[in-house]
Write a protein that holds these residues in place. Structure first.
Motif, PDB file in Angstrom:
ATOM      1  N   SER A 233      51.100  19.976  30.368  1.00 29.41           N
ATOM      2  CA  SER A 233      50.220  19.419  31.408  1.00 29.41           C
ATOM      3  C   SER A 233      49.344  20.489  32.031  1.00 29.41           C
ATOM      4  CB  SER A 233      51.080  18.736  32.486  1.00 29.41           C
ATOM      5  OG  SER A 233      51.983  19.676  33.071  1.00 29.41           O
ATOM      6  N   TRP A 234      49.769  21.770  31.882  1.00 30.41           N
ATOM      7  CA  TRP A 234      48.978  22.871  32.426  1.00 30.41           C
ATOM      8  C   TRP A 234      48.104  23.544  31.345  1.00 30.41           C
ATOM      9  CZ3 TRP A 234      48.748  23.493  37.516  1.00 30.41           C
ATOM     10  CH2 TRP A 234      49.780  22.954  38.298  1.00 30.41           C
ATOM     11  N   GLY A 235      48.113  23.007  30.182  1.00 31.26           N
ATOM     12  CA  GLY A 235      47.360  23.643  29.093  1.00 31.26           C
ATOM     13  C   GLY A 235      45.855  23.683  29.359  1.00 31.26           C
ATOM     14  N   TYR A 236      45.316  22.554  29.804  1.00 28.39           N
ATOM     15  CA  TYR A 236      43.863  22.498  30.028  1.00 28.39           C
ATOM     16  C   TYR A 236      43.419  23.443  31.150  1.00 28.39           C
ATOM     17  CZ  TYR A 236      39.229  20.542  30.908  1.00 28.39           C
ATOM     18  OH  TYR A 236      37.881  20.399  31.082  1.00 28.39           O
ATOM     19  N   PRO A 237      44.040  23.387  32.350  1.00 30.52           N
ATOM     20  CA  PRO A 237      43.632  24.347  33.381  1.00 30.52           C
ATOM     21  C   PRO A 237      43.876  25.786  32.958  1.00 30.52           C
ATOM     22  CG  PRO A 237      45.106  22.677  34.303  1.00 30.52           C
ATOM     23  CD  PRO A 237      45.040  22.452  32.832  1.00 30.52           C
ATOM     24  N   ALA A 238      44.969  26.026  32.201  1.00 29.59           N
ATOM     25  CA  ALA A 238      45.278  27.396  31.790  1.00 29.59           C
ATOM     26  C   ALA A 238      44.190  27.951  30.883  1.00 29.59           C
ATOM     27  CB  ALA A 238      46.645  27.440  31.101  1.00 29.59           C
ATOM     28  N   ILE A 239      43.765  27.164  29.910  1.00 26.54           N
ATOM     29  CA  ILE A 239      42.745  27.658  28.987  1.00 26.54           C
ATOM     30  C   ILE A 239      41.413  27.843  29.686  1.00 26.54           C
ATOM     31  CG2 ILE A 239      41.812  25.484  28.091  1.00 26.54           C
ATOM     32  CD1 ILE A 239      42.823  28.596  26.072  1.00 26.54           C
ATOM     33  N   LEU A 240      41.102  26.958  30.678  1.00 30.05           N
ATOM     34  CA  LEU A 240      39.884  27.145  31.469  1.00 30.05           C
ATOM     35  C   LEU A 240      39.949  28.433  32.274  1.00 30.05           C
ATOM     36  CD1 LEU A 240      39.060  23.546  32.813  1.00 30.05           C
ATOM     37  CD2 LEU A 240      37.938  24.795  30.965  1.00 30.05           C
ATOM     38  N   LEU A 241      41.126  28.722  32.806  1.00 28.07           N
ATOM     39  CA  LEU A 241      41.299  29.954  33.575  1.00 28.07           C
ATOM     40  C   LEU A 241      41.136  31.183  32.682  1.00 28.07           C
ATOM     41  CD1 LEU A 241      41.970  31.096  36.351  1.00 28.07           C
ATOM     42  CD2 LEU A 241      44.387  31.054  35.715  1.00 28.07           C
ATOM     43  N   VAL A 242      41.685  31.096  31.480  1.00 23.87           N
ATOM     44  CA  VAL A 242      41.529  32.210  30.529  1.00 23.87           C
ATOM     45  C   VAL A 242      40.048  32.404  30.183  1.00 23.87           C
ATOM     46  CG1 VAL A 242      42.007  32.987  28.178  1.00 23.87           C
ATOM     47  CG2 VAL A 242      43.840  32.017  29.576  1.00 23.87           C
ATOM     48  N   MET A 243      39.339  31.287  29.939  1.00 25.29           N
ATOM     49  CA  MET A 243      37.907  31.376  29.635  1.00 25.29           C
ATOM     50  C   MET A 243      37.146  32.041  30.778  1.00 25.29           C
ATOM     51  SD  MET A 243      36.997  27.698  27.906  1.00 25.29           S
ATOM     52  CE  MET A 243      37.662  27.169  26.335  1.00 25.29           C
ATOM     53  N   PHE A 244      37.417  31.561  32.002  1.00 23.83           N
ATOM     54  CA  PHE A 244      36.706  32.104  33.162  1.00 23.83           C
ATOM     55  C   PHE A 244      37.019  33.578  33.355  1.00 23.83           C
ATOM     56  CE2 PHE A 244      36.665  33.190  37.684  1.00 23.83           C
ATOM     57  CZ  PHE A 244      35.335  32.917  37.993  1.00 23.83           C
ATOM     58  N   GLY A 245      38.298  33.941  33.211  1.00 24.75           N
ATOM     59  CA  GLY A 245      38.680  35.340  33.392  1.00 24.75           C
ATOM     60  C   GLY A 245      38.043  36.247  32.360  1.00 24.75           C
ATOM     61  N   ALA A 246      38.024  35.805  31.095  1.00 23.09           N
ATOM     62  CA  ALA A 246      37.431  36.620  30.039  1.00 23.09           C
ATOM     63  C   ALA A 246      35.922  36.772  30.249  1.00 23.09           C
ATOM     64  CB  ALA A 246      37.712  35.993  28.683  1.00 23.09           C
ATOM     65  N   CYS A 247      35.273  35.664  30.609  1.00 24.91           N
ATOM     66  CA  CYS A 247      33.816  35.716  30.834  1.00 24.91           C
ATOM     67  C   CYS A 247      33.481  36.608  32.028  1.00 24.91           C
ATOM     68  CB  CYS A 247      33.259  34.310  31.058  1.00 24.91           C
ATOM     69  SG  CYS A 247      33.299  33.270  29.586  1.00 24.91           S
ATOM     70  N   PHE A 248      34.270  36.479  33.106  1.00 26.86           N
ATOM     71  CA  PHE A 248      34.009  37.290  34.292  1.00 26.86           C
ATOM     72  C   PHE A 248      34.242  38.770  33.995  1.00 26.86           C
ATOM     73  CE2 PHE A 248      35.407  39.269  38.302  1.00 26.86           C
ATOM     74  CZ  PHE A 248      34.272  39.032  39.066  1.00 26.86           C
ATOM     75  N   GLY A 249      35.284  39.069  33.212  1.00 22.03           N
ATOM     76  CA  GLY A 249      35.543  40.460  32.857  1.00 22.03           C
ATOM     77  C   GLY A 249      34.400  41.056  32.028  1.00 22.03           C
ATOM     78  N   LEU A 250      33.917  40.300  31.054  1.00 25.34           N
ATOM     79  CA  LEU A 250      32.787  40.773  30.245  1.00 25.34           C
ATOM     80  C   LEU A 250      31.526  40.938  31.088  1.00 25.34           C
ATOM     81  CD1 LEU A 250      33.256  38.664  26.984  1.00 25.34           C
ATOM     82  CD2 LEU A 250      33.515  41.142  27.220  1.00 25.34           C
ATOM     83  N   TYR A 251      31.327  39.983  32.018  1.00 26.78           N
ATOM     84  CA  TYR A 251      30.144  40.067  32.886  1.00 26.78           C
ATOM     85  C   TYR A 251      30.177  41.347  33.720  1.00 26.78           C
ATOM     86  CZ  TYR A 251      26.853  39.047  36.638  1.00 26.78           C
ATOM     87  OH  TYR A 251      25.825  39.125  37.539  1.00 26.78           O
ATOM     88  N   ARG A 252      31.332  41.662  34.323  1.00 27.21           N
ATOM     89  CA  ARG A 252      31.445  42.876  35.125  1.00 27.21           C
ATOM     90  C   ARG A 252      31.234  44.122  34.274  1.00 27.21           C
ATOM     91  NH1 ARG A 252      34.078  42.891  40.017  1.00 27.21           N
ATOM     92  NH2 ARG A 252      33.470  45.111  39.952  1.00 27.21           N
ATOM     93  N   LYS A 253      31.748  44.092  33.068  1.00 28.81           N
ATOM     94  CA  LYS A 253      31.602  45.249  32.194  1.00 28.81           C
ATOM     95  C   LYS A 253      30.123  45.470  31.797  1.00 28.81           C
ATOM     96  CE  LYS A 253      33.406  47.291  27.944  1.00 28.81           C
ATOM     97  NZ  LYS A 253      34.351  47.148  26.808  1.00 28.81           N
ATOM     98  N   PHE A 254      29.455  44.391  31.415  1.00 27.13           N
ATOM     99  CA  PHE A 254      28.049  44.522  31.057  1.00 27.13           C
ATOM    100  C   PHE A 254      27.185  44.887  32.254  1.00 27.13           C
ATOM    101  CE2 PHE A 254      29.101  41.521  27.403  1.00 27.13           C
ATOM    102  CZ  PHE A 254      29.009  42.509  26.447  1.00 27.13           C
ATOM    103  N   LYS A 255      27.557  44.347  33.428  1.00 34.87           N
ATOM    104  CA  LYS A 255      26.805  44.640  34.651  1.00 34.87           C
ATOM    105  C   LYS A 255      26.913  46.126  34.999  1.00 34.87           C
ATOM    106  CE  LYS A 255      24.480  43.086  38.288  1.00 34.87           C
ATOM    107  NZ  LYS A 255      23.170  42.411  38.158  1.00 34.87           N
ATOM    108  N   ASN A 256      28.115  46.667  34.914  1.00 32.63           N
ATOM    109  CA  ASN A 256      28.329  48.087  35.202  1.00 32.63           C
ATOM    110  C   ASN A 256      27.624  48.979  34.183  1.00 32.63           C
ATOM    111  OD1 ASN A 256      29.882  47.452  37.426  1.00 32.63           O
ATOM    112  ND2 ASN A 256      31.825  47.503  36.275  1.00 32.63           N
ATOM    113  N   ALA A 257      27.491  48.492  32.947  1.00 29.38           N
ATOM    114  CA  ALA A 257      26.825  49.281  31.892  1.00 29.38           C
ATOM    115  C   ALA A 257      25.299  49.172  31.979  1.00 29.38           C
ATOM    116  CB  ALA A 257      27.299  48.812  30.522  1.00 29.38           C
ATOM    117  N   GLY A 258      24.792  48.314  32.882  1.00 27.11           N
ATOM    118  CA  GLY A 258      23.356  48.160  33.036  1.00 27.11           C
ATOM    119  C   GLY A 258      22.727  47.204  32.042  1.00 27.11           C
ATOM    120  N   TRP A 259      23.531  46.421  31.370  1.00 29.05           N
ATOM    121  CA  TRP A 259      22.996  45.468  30.407  1.00 29.05           C
ATOM    122  C   TRP A 259      22.555  44.180  31.069  1.00 29.05           C
ATOM    123  CZ3 TRP A 259      24.556  45.240  24.691  1.00 29.05           C
ATOM    124  CH2 TRP A 259      24.620  46.524  24.162  1.00 29.05           C
ATOM    125  N   LEU A 260      23.038  43.890  32.248  1.00 27.45           N
ATOM    126  CA  LEU A 260      22.692  42.671  32.962  1.00 27.45           C
ATOM    127  C   LEU A 260      22.176  43.022  34.360  1.00 27.45           C
ATOM    128  CD1 LEU A 260      25.641  40.308  31.974  1.00 27.45           C
ATOM    129  CD2 LEU A 260      23.285  40.194  31.168  1.00 27.45           C
TER     130      LEU A 260
END
Length: 260
Positions: A233-260
């Motif tokens: 029953s927690w599979g859907y929210p869990a996978i959404l959370l993983v997606m959001f966390g991975a995207c946010f982590g990549l965004y911060r990394k690219f932002k710090n590198a000056g790519w965004l």
């Protein structure tokens, strides 16, 4: 009878033929317009023929009438007065071109994205037009200022020397402006290349961010029976959370590198 002559000085048996280009600047179009003046000089006469709009010669006549000392030198003084007015026009055109070149440099090195290549080409073409009028005039004026031309009063040599100095100054200014435009064009191309690289980095970064949720959605869209958390029953929210966390982590990394 025939215009479109190159600036030149020709000596005949009892007369002298002198051709000069006149210049004026149309600022709205960044255009150097040209006219032409032909001078026929004899020992006791001078005939001036103007082709095109060109420089007005009324100021040359007024200058001679104000300075009787020069006027007493005869037809040679008229040639000097005409040359002086025409070369003054060259300096005015050079000053107007310098303003436009400064504007191009400011635009090229501004932070905004600009399209200066067309204007740079136009200005370089007009500078070439100015060079065609000015550069060939240096040798005739040198001859006139050093007493190498018959029918020209020796007392006018120092007047022609002054005009020759002005022509040399204008020629140097033309070369400088042409060099500045070439440098500005190279800088403009470099700026375009840098902007394209920045755009590609941004596109690549967003593609990388979008690839993570796409990959996870693709995996969990394969409909296998035995997949982790598939029937939780927690599979859907869990996978959404993983997606959001991975995207946010990549965004911060690219932002710090000056790519965004």
């Amino acid at each position: 009878l025939k215009a479109q002559q190159r600036p030149k000085l020709e000596l005949y048996d009892d007369s002298l033929f002198f051709t000069l280009k006149t210049l004026w600047y149309v600022d709205e179009e960044d255009a150097v317009e040209t006219g032409e003046i032909h001078i026929f000089l004899g020992r006791d006469f001078v005939v001036v023929i103007r082709h095109g709009a060109g420089s007005e010669l009324g100021s040359a006549r007024a200058q001679l009438e104000r300075n009787r000392e020069i006027l007493t030198l005869g037809p040679s003084a008229v040639v000097y007065a005409v040359c002086d007015v025409i070369v003054d026009g060259y300096e005015s055109v050079g000053a107007a071109l310098e303003i436009d070149v400064d504007e191009v440099e400011t635009s090229v090195f501004s932070e905004q994205r600009t399209k200066d290549s067309a204007r740079i080409y136009t200005l370089k073409r007009e500078i070439a037009e100015m060079r065609r009028a000015c550069s060939p005039l240096r040798d005739p004026l040198r001859r006139l200022s050093t007493g190498l031309v018959p029918l020209v009063d020796e007392s006018t040599e120092h007047f022609f020397r002054d005009v020759a100095d002005h022509v040399a100054r204008v020629s140097e200014s033309i070369d400088t402006l042409d060099m500045l435009l070439s440098t500005a064009f190279e800088a403009h191309l470099a700026a375009i290349s840098v902007q394209q690289n920045e755009d590609m980095r941004k596109i690549s970064a967003w593609v990388a961010i979008a690839a993570v949720p796409t990959m996870l959605a693709g995996i969990y869209g394969m409909n296998f029976d035995h997949m982790p958390e598939l029937r939780s029953s927690w599979g859907y929210p869990a996978i959404l959370l993983v997606m959001f966390g991975a995207c946010f982590g990549l965004y911060r990394k690219f932002k710090n590198a000056g790519w965004l």
